[in-house]
Design a protein around this motif. Structure first.
Motif, PDB file in Angstrom:
ATOM      1  N   ARG A  27      42.397-162.563 -22.277  1.00  0.00           N
ATOM      2  CA  ARG A  27      42.628-161.677 -23.420  1.00  0.00           C
ATOM      3  C   ARG A  27      43.009-162.475 -24.666  1.00  0.00           C
ATOM      4  NH1 ARG A  27      45.676-156.705 -20.247  1.00  0.00           N
ATOM      5  NH2 ARG A  27      43.773-155.518 -19.848  1.00  0.00           N
ATOM      6  N   ASN A  40      37.755-152.616 -27.495  1.00  0.00           N
ATOM      7  CA  ASN A  40      38.996-151.854 -27.278  1.00  0.00           C
ATOM      8  C   ASN A  40      39.988-152.573 -26.352  1.00  0.00           C
ATOM      9  OD1 ASN A  40      37.620-151.576 -24.858  1.00  0.00           O
ATOM     10  ND2 ASN A  40      38.220-149.446 -24.575  1.00  0.00           N
ATOM     11  N   GLU A  41      39.789-153.847 -26.096  1.00  0.00           N
ATOM     12  CA  GLU A  41      40.638-154.567 -25.133  1.00  0.00           C
ATOM     13  C   GLU A  41      42.090-154.638 -25.584  1.00  0.00           C
ATOM     14  OE1 GLU A  41      41.387-156.088 -21.506  1.00  0.00           O
ATOM     15  OE2 GLU A  41      39.456-155.368 -22.199  1.00  0.00           O
ATOM     16  N   ARG A  44      43.542-151.318 -24.855  1.00  0.00           N
ATOM     17  CA  ARG A  44      43.583-151.114 -23.408  1.00  0.00           C
ATOM     18  C   ARG A  44      44.745-151.852 -22.753  1.00  0.00           C
ATOM     19  NH1 ARG A  44      38.537-151.172 -19.351  1.00  0.00           N
ATOM     20  NH2 ARG A  44      39.716-150.902 -17.444  1.00  0.00           N
ATOM     21  N   GLN A  47      47.819-149.762 -23.356  1.00  0.00           N
ATOM     22  CA  GLN A  47      47.791-148.433 -22.749  1.00  0.00           C
ATOM     23  C   GLN A  47      47.884-148.456 -21.227  1.00  0.00           C
ATOM     24  OE1 GLN A  47      44.203-146.693 -24.315  1.00  0.00           O
ATOM     25  NE2 GLN A  47      45.317-145.721 -26.010  1.00  0.00           N
ATOM     26  N   GLU A  48      47.432-149.529 -20.588  1.00  0.00           N
ATOM     27  CA  GLU A  48      47.384-149.549 -19.128  1.00  0.00           C
ATOM     28  C   GLU A  48      48.752-149.784 -18.478  1.00  0.00           C
ATOM     29  OE1 GLU A  48      44.640-152.693 -18.265  1.00  0.00           O
ATOM     30  OE2 GLU A  48      46.155-154.230 -18.520  1.00  0.00           O
ATOM     31  N   HIS A  84      45.687-153.210 -10.115  1.00  0.00           N
ATOM     32  CA  HIS A  84      45.397-153.289 -11.548  1.00  0.00           C
ATOM     33  C   HIS A  84      45.076-154.719 -11.982  1.00  0.00           C
ATOM     34  CE1 HIS A  84      46.256-149.151 -12.733  1.00  0.00           C
ATOM     35  NE2 HIS A  84      47.200-149.172 -11.810  1.00  0.00           N
ATOM     36  N   ASN A  88      41.436-155.927 -13.477  1.00  0.00           N
ATOM     37  CA  ASN A  88      41.323-156.536 -14.805  1.00  0.00           C
ATOM     38  C   ASN A  88      40.704-157.918 -14.734  1.00  0.00           C
ATOM     39  OD1 ASN A  88      42.293-154.483 -16.463  1.00  0.00           O
ATOM     40  ND2 ASN A  88      44.415-155.115 -16.191  1.00  0.00           N
TER      41      ASN A  88
END
Length: 100
Positions: A27, A40-41, A44, A47-48, A84, A88
Motif C-alpha cells: 500500500r 480506492n485503496e 479501503r 474502512q476495513e 483479512h 489483502n
C-alpha cells in the motif's frame, strides 16, 4: 488444553504479522506510485479495520459463550484477522509493480 496450542498461536501470529507488513508495504508503494493498487485503496484500508475488529471480537465472544478454553478463544479471534490479512495480501500481490 493442547500443549502445542501455544506454538500454533505463535505461528499464526507470525503469519498474520508477515501478511500485515506485506500489505502495508504494498500500500505504501502504491501511494508512492511504485505498486499497482486500485484507486480506492486508501479509503479501503481505513474502512476495513472496524469490520475486521468487529468480526474478531464476535468470534472471540462466541467462543467464550460456547465455553471454549482461552487458547481456543484467541485462535478463533486470530483466524478472523488472518482471513483479512491473507485476502489483502493475495489481492494486492496479484497486481504487481506499476512499472510492468
Amino acid at each position: 488444553m493442547d500443549p502445542l496450542q501455544a506454538i500454533r498461536i505463535g505461528f499464526d501470529a507470525a503469519k498474520i504479522g508477515f501478511e500485515a507488513q506485506s500489505v502495508i508495504a504494498m500500500r505504501l508503494a502504491g501511494i508512492a506510485g511504485l505498486w499497482n493498487v486500485p484507486e480506492n485503496e486508501n479509503v479501503r484500508m481505513v474502512q476495513e479495520k472496524p469490520m475486521a475488529v468487529l468480526e474478531a471480537g464476535h468470534a472471540a465472544f462466541t467462543a467464550l459463550m460456547k465455553g471454549h478454553t482461552p487458547d481456543r478463544v484467541v485462535s478463533e479471534s486470530m483466524a478472523r484477522i488472518g482471513h483479512h490479512t491473507q485476502a489483502n495480501m493475495a489481492r494486492l500481490s496479484k497486481r504487481g509493480p506499476s512499472w510492468f
